[in-house]
Design an enzyme around this catalytic site. Structure first.
Site, short mmCIF file in Angstrom:
data_model
loop_
_atom_site.label_atom_id
_atom_site.label_comp_id
_atom_site.label_asym_id
_atom_site.label_seq_id
_atom_site.Cartn_x
_atom_site.Cartn_y
_atom_site.Cartn_z
N TYR A 165 82.50 28.18 67.66
CA TYR A 165 81.15 27.92 68.14
C TYR A 165 80.29 29.17 68.05
O TYR A 165 80.79 30.28 67.87
CB TYR A 165 81.18 27.38 69.58
CG TYR A 165 81.41 28.43 70.65
CD1 TYR A 165 80.35 28.91 71.41
CD2 TYR A 165 82.68 28.96 70.90
CE1 TYR A 165 80.55 29.87 72.40
CE2 TYR A 165 82.88 29.92 71.87
CZ TYR A 165 81.82 30.36 72.62
OH TYR A 165 82.01 31.33 73.60
N LYS A 196 85.58 33.34 67.27
CA LYS A 196 84.84 32.74 68.38
C LYS A 196 85.23 31.25 68.50
O LYS A 196 84.48 30.35 68.09
CB LYS A 196 83.33 32.90 68.19
CG LYS A 196 82.52 32.67 69.47
CD LYS A 196 81.08 33.07 69.27
CE LYS A 196 80.22 32.79 70.49
NZ LYS A 196 80.55 33.66 71.63
N GLU A 201 87.08 43.00 77.61
CA GLU A 201 85.69 42.55 77.63
C GLU A 201 85.47 41.64 78.83
O GLU A 201 86.40 41.37 79.60
CB GLU A 201 85.35 41.80 76.34
CG GLU A 201 86.27 40.64 76.04
CD GLU A 201 86.09 40.10 74.63
OE1 GLU A 201 85.06 40.39 73.99
OE2 GLU A 201 86.99 39.38 74.16
N LEU A 203 85.79 40.08 71.01
CA LEU A 203 84.84 39.40 70.15
C LEU A 203 83.90 40.42 69.51
O LEU A 203 83.45 41.35 70.17
CB LEU A 203 84.02 38.40 70.96
CG LEU A 203 83.01 37.57 70.16
CD1 LEU A 203 83.74 36.62 69.23
CD2 LEU A 203 82.08 36.80 71.09
#
Length: 285
Positions: free
Chosen positions: A32, A149, A181, A205
């Site tokens: 996504y 992702k 993260e 990411l």
């Protein structure tokens, strides 16, 4: 009534559906992107389109549409839903074969593509950005390919809920003693004027906003260190912040209950948010 896009059709959201055999539903076999809209324009669309293509490649999935058509779909949804400020969510899955099977379906099974908008008036003028947010640290229990992702967001969702239960706004995940993260953002600390954030790898990411912010920081002659940092370092930092497509640059003022600096957004985070939004709006399409 919101209009959404599903596999080539613009539909009222109440009429939109995908198969119960869709692999996104059964296996989280999908990727996504989320693109922000400010003033009716798309923020960093090219970056999101490039990352989508990379994610599809890493997952050995074919793209359902070409870049030009993808841009046209985004723009049409902005128009149809009269979005001034908000978000466009895009999801591509491996599609819906005739039955459930762990093995990938034949190549003739078409990918599923879905897009929808979310109206967020005043998205860039967030009260949270003026006050700052608080985070807690939690173990990072995700799979190993966080650079893709994917829609595998259960653990980040659990992290958000853990933060909420602790009276915080978000969680930073920790692996091997270092922060990876946030649950839906890249994490940074600032110490003695230096911006410190984890280096790119399969462990985090590759944030589109992250790339833009670090470029702008270097252009502004700020010191950037791409390395890991520990929760202790974070709690002892002068300031901290996160970046994402929907939050832009969001100051962090408290980590695990420990206030950073004056307990208010620091000058580095404030300046980076200012210059990022200024630059993003200049090149928005």
């Amino acid at each position: 009534m919101r209009t959404v896009y599903v596999n080539g059709q613009y539909l009222p959201e109440q009429e939109a559906s995908v198969s119960i055999f869709d692999r996104g539903f059964l296996f989280a076999d999908g990727v996504y992107e989320v693109t922000s809209v400010l003033g009716g324009k798309l923020i960093d669309f090219d970056g999101h389109a490039r990352r989508l293509q990379r994610s599809l490649g890493e997952m050995e999935m074919r793209a359902p549409v070409e870049r030009g058509e993808l841009l046209a779909i985004h723009r049409e949804l902005v128009t149809l839903n009269e979005i001034e400020d908000g978000l466009i969510y895009l999801q591509v899955t491996r599609g819906a074969p005739a039955d459930r099977d762990f093995v990938y379906p034949d190549e003739d099974v078409a990918p599923t593509i879905v897009l929808f908008t979310q109206s967020k008036p005043g998205l860039a003028d967030s009260p949270a950005a003026r006050a700052g947010i608080s985070v807690i640290t939690i173990p990072d229990a995700r799979w190993g390919r966080r650079d893709i992702k994917t829609v595998q967001l259960l653990y980040p969702s659990m992290g958000k809920m853990a933060a909420k239960k602790a009276g915080a706004d978000d969680a930073w995940m920790v692996e091997d003693g270092q922060v990876t993260e946030g649950t839906s953002n890249n994490a940074y600390i600032v110490k003695n004027g230096a911006i410190i954030t984890r280096q790119l790898s399969t462990e985090i990411l590759h944030g589109i906003t992250r790339a833009a912010v670090l470029r702008l920081a270097r252009e502004a002659q700020m010191t950037v260190e791409e390395r890991g940092f520990t929760p202790d370092e974070a709690r002892e930092a002068d300031e901290a912040f996160v970046t994402s497509a929907s939050a832009f640059v969001m100051p962090v003022v408290k980590i695990d209950g420990v206030a950073l600096g004056e307990g208010t957004p620091g000058p580095v985070a404030r300046r980076l948010r200012e210059i990022y939004l200024e630059e993003a709006l200049k090149i928005a399409i």
